[in-house]
Design a protein around this motif. Structure first.
Motif, PDB file in Angstrom:
ATOM      1  N   UNK A 218       0.830  -1.203   0.000  1.00 35.74           N
ATOM      2  CA  UNK A 218       0.000   0.000   0.000  1.00 35.74           C
ATOM      3  C   UNK A 218       0.868   1.258   0.000  1.00 35.74           C
ATOM      4  N   UNK A 219       1.867   1.279   0.857  1.00 31.85           N
ATOM      5  CA  UNK A 219       2.721   2.477   0.923  1.00 31.85           C
ATOM      6  C   UNK A 219       3.498   2.675  -0.364  1.00 31.85           C
ATOM      7  N   UNK A 220       3.893   1.592  -1.015  1.00 31.13           N
ATOM      8  CA  UNK A 220       4.612   1.700  -2.279  1.00 31.13           C
ATOM      9  C   UNK A 220       3.724   2.300  -3.363  1.00 31.13           C
ATOM     10  N   UNK A 221       2.457   1.909  -3.357  1.00 27.52           N
ATOM     11  CA  UNK A 221       1.532   2.390  -4.380  1.00 27.52           C
ATOM     12  C   UNK A 221       0.979   3.777  -4.080  1.00 27.52           C
ATOM     13  N   UNK A 222       0.774   4.100  -2.806  1.00 31.19           N
ATOM     14  CA  UNK A 222       0.080   5.326  -2.429  1.00 31.19           C
ATOM     15  C   UNK A 222       1.037   6.497  -2.178  1.00 31.19           C
ATOM     16  N   UNK A 223       2.268   6.211  -1.788  1.00 27.26           N
ATOM     17  CA  UNK A 223       3.186   7.280  -1.364  1.00 27.26           C
ATOM     18  C   UNK A 223       4.412   7.461  -2.256  1.00 27.26           C
ATOM     19  N   UNK A 224       4.300   7.426  -3.588  1.00 28.26           N
ATOM     20  CA  UNK A 224       5.514   7.572  -4.400  1.00 28.26           C
ATOM     21  C   UNK A 224       6.133   8.972  -4.296  1.00 28.26           C
ATOM     22  N   UNK A 225       5.304  10.001  -4.169  1.00 25.03           N
ATOM     23  CA  UNK A 225       5.843  11.359  -4.050  1.00 25.03           C
ATOM     24  C   UNK A 225       6.605  11.561  -2.752  1.00 25.03           C
ATOM     25  N   UNK A 226       6.034  11.057  -1.660  1.00 24.39           N
ATOM     26  CA  UNK A 226       6.724  11.171  -0.368  1.00 24.39           C
ATOM     27  C   UNK A 226       8.030  10.385  -0.381  1.00 24.39           C
ATOM     28  N   UNK A 227       8.017   9.210  -1.004  1.00 26.68           N
ATOM     29  CA  UNK A 227       9.223   8.383  -1.073  1.00 26.68           C
ATOM     30  C   UNK A 227      10.312   9.104  -1.863  1.00 26.68           C
ATOM     31  N   UNK A 228       9.936   9.738  -2.968  1.00 20.13           N
ATOM     32  CA  UNK A 228      10.897  10.465  -3.788  1.00 20.13           C
ATOM     33  C   UNK A 228      11.495  11.643  -3.024  1.00 20.13           C
ATOM     34  N   UNK A 229      10.651  12.421  -2.356  1.00 24.38           N
ATOM     35  CA  UNK A 229      11.128  13.576  -1.589  1.00 24.38           C
ATOM     36  C   UNK A 229      12.003  13.139  -0.420  1.00 24.38           C
ATOM     37  N   UNK A 230      11.616  12.063   0.257  1.00 29.86           N
ATOM     38  CA  UNK A 230      12.436  11.557   1.366  1.00 29.86           C
ATOM     39  C   UNK A 230      13.787  11.071   0.849  1.00 29.86           C
ATOM     40  N   UNK A 231      13.793  10.448  -0.316  1.00 31.63           N
ATOM     41  CA  UNK A 231      15.053   9.992  -0.908  1.00 31.63           C
ATOM     42  C   UNK A 231      15.972  11.147  -1.262  1.00 31.63           C
ATOM     43  N   UNK A 232      15.396  12.223  -1.815  1.00 33.04           N
ATOM     44  CA  UNK A 232      16.208  13.402  -2.134  1.00 33.04           C
ATOM     45  C   UNK A 232      16.793  14.015  -0.874  1.00 33.04           C
ATOM     46  N   UNK A 233      15.976  14.105   0.183  1.00 37.51           N
ATOM     47  CA  UNK A 233      16.477  14.670   1.430  1.00 37.51           C
ATOM     48  C   UNK A 233      17.573  13.778   2.022  1.00 37.51           C
ATOM     49  N   UNK A 234      17.406  12.477   1.928  1.00 39.97           N
ATOM     50  CA  UNK A 234      18.411  11.562   2.457  1.00 39.97           C
ATOM     51  C   UNK A 234      19.721  11.681   1.685  1.00 39.97           C
ATOM     52  N   UNK A 235      19.644  11.865   0.372  1.00 40.33           N
ATOM     53  CA  UNK A 235      20.859  12.081  -0.418  1.00 40.33           C
ATOM     54  C   UNK A 235      21.593  13.333   0.040  1.00 40.33           C
ATOM     55  N   UNK A 236      20.840  14.391   0.328  1.00 47.39           N
ATOM     56  CA  UNK A 236      21.452  15.620   0.826  1.00 47.39           C
ATOM     57  C   UNK A 236      22.135  15.418   2.157  1.00 47.39           C
ATOM     58  N   UNK A 237      21.513  14.648   3.035  1.00 45.00           N
ATOM     59  CA  UNK A 237      22.102  14.367   4.347  1.00 45.00           C
ATOM     60  C   UNK A 237      23.396  13.583   4.181  1.00 45.00           C
ATOM     61  N   UNK A 238      23.378  12.592   3.308  1.00 50.39           N
ATOM     62  CA  UNK A 238      24.567  11.774   3.080  1.00 50.39           C
ATOM     63  C   UNK A 238      25.681  12.612   2.451  1.00 50.39           C
ATOM     64  N   UNK A 239      25.347  13.457   1.481  1.00 48.66           N
ATOM     65  CA  UNK A 239      26.358  14.308   0.850  1.00 48.66           C
ATOM     66  C   UNK A 239      27.000  15.249   1.857  1.00 48.66           C
ATOM     67  N   UNK A 240      26.195  15.853   2.715  1.00 52.04           N
ATOM     68  CA  UNK A 240      26.754  16.763   3.724  1.00 52.04           C
ATOM     69  C   UNK A 240      27.633  16.027   4.718  1.00 52.04           C
ATOM     70  N   UNK A 241      27.245  14.802   5.072  1.00 57.60           N
ATOM     71  CA  UNK A 241      28.035  14.065   6.052  1.00 57.60           C
ATOM     72  C   UNK A 241      29.358  13.585   5.461  1.00 57.60           C
ATOM     73  N   UNK A 242      29.405  13.373   4.155  1.00 54.31           N
ATOM     74  CA  UNK A 242      30.628  12.892   3.522  1.00 54.31           C
ATOM     75  C   UNK A 242      31.491  14.013   2.960  1.00 54.31           C
ATOM     76  N   UNK A 243      31.016  15.242   3.012  1.00 54.12           N
ATOM     77  CA  UNK A 243      31.767  16.363   2.451  1.00 54.12           C
ATOM     78  C   UNK A 243      33.120  16.526   3.138  1.00 54.12           C
ATOM     79  N   UNK A 244      33.138  16.453   4.455  1.00 56.66           N
ATOM     80  CA  UNK A 244      34.396  16.567   5.192  1.00 56.66           C
ATOM     81  C   UNK A 244      35.342  15.435   4.884  1.00 56.66           C
ATOM     82  N   UNK A 245      34.809  14.226   4.742  1.00 53.76           N
ATOM     83  CA  UNK A 245      35.653  13.078   4.421  1.00 53.76           C
ATOM     84  C   UNK A 245      36.272  13.218   3.036  1.00 53.76           C
TER      85      UNK A 245
END
Length: 103
Positions: free
Chosen positions: A42-69
């Motif tokens: 159900x969540x896969x079918x009903x929440x594709x927009x939220x999943x996409x936005x959460x994925x983009x935000x997670x990529x930003x978090x990962x990029x910021x955390x690895x910037x210093x490294x």
């Protein structure tokens, strides 16, 4: 915040499905597993927009955390390149005091 909202929505869907299965009369472990599968679908079918936005935000978090490294790695690579080219800025390769036998 989008990651937390997506997680909350998926958890809510799971609890709703589990509640429906409980009302139907499923009380065992199979109901829990079935609720996981149905809620995921159900969540896969009903929440594709939220999943996409959460994925983009997670990529930003990962990029910021690895910037210093990445900057530290670049600095270390630059130092290694300098050391490999010359020995403290003097001499040619191989160095006379290296471990390579020079007969």
């Amino acid at each position: 915040m989008k990651i937390l909202a997506y997680w909350g929505a998926r958890t809510g869907i799971f609890l709703a499905v589990l509640g429906v299965l409980y009302l139907v009369g499923w009380f065992d472990v199979i109901a829990f597993i079935a609720a996981l599968i149905v809620a995921w679908l159900i969540s896969y079918l009903v929440l594709p927009g939220m999943r996409y936005e959460a994925g983009k935000q997670m990529e930003g978090v990962i990029d910021r955390s690895q910037k210093g490294l990445r900057s530290l790695d670049a600095e270390e690579d630059a130092e290694a390149d300098t050391a490999a080219t010359t020995k403290e800025g003097k001499g040619d390769w191989p160095y006379p005091d290296s471990t390579i036998r020079q007969d």
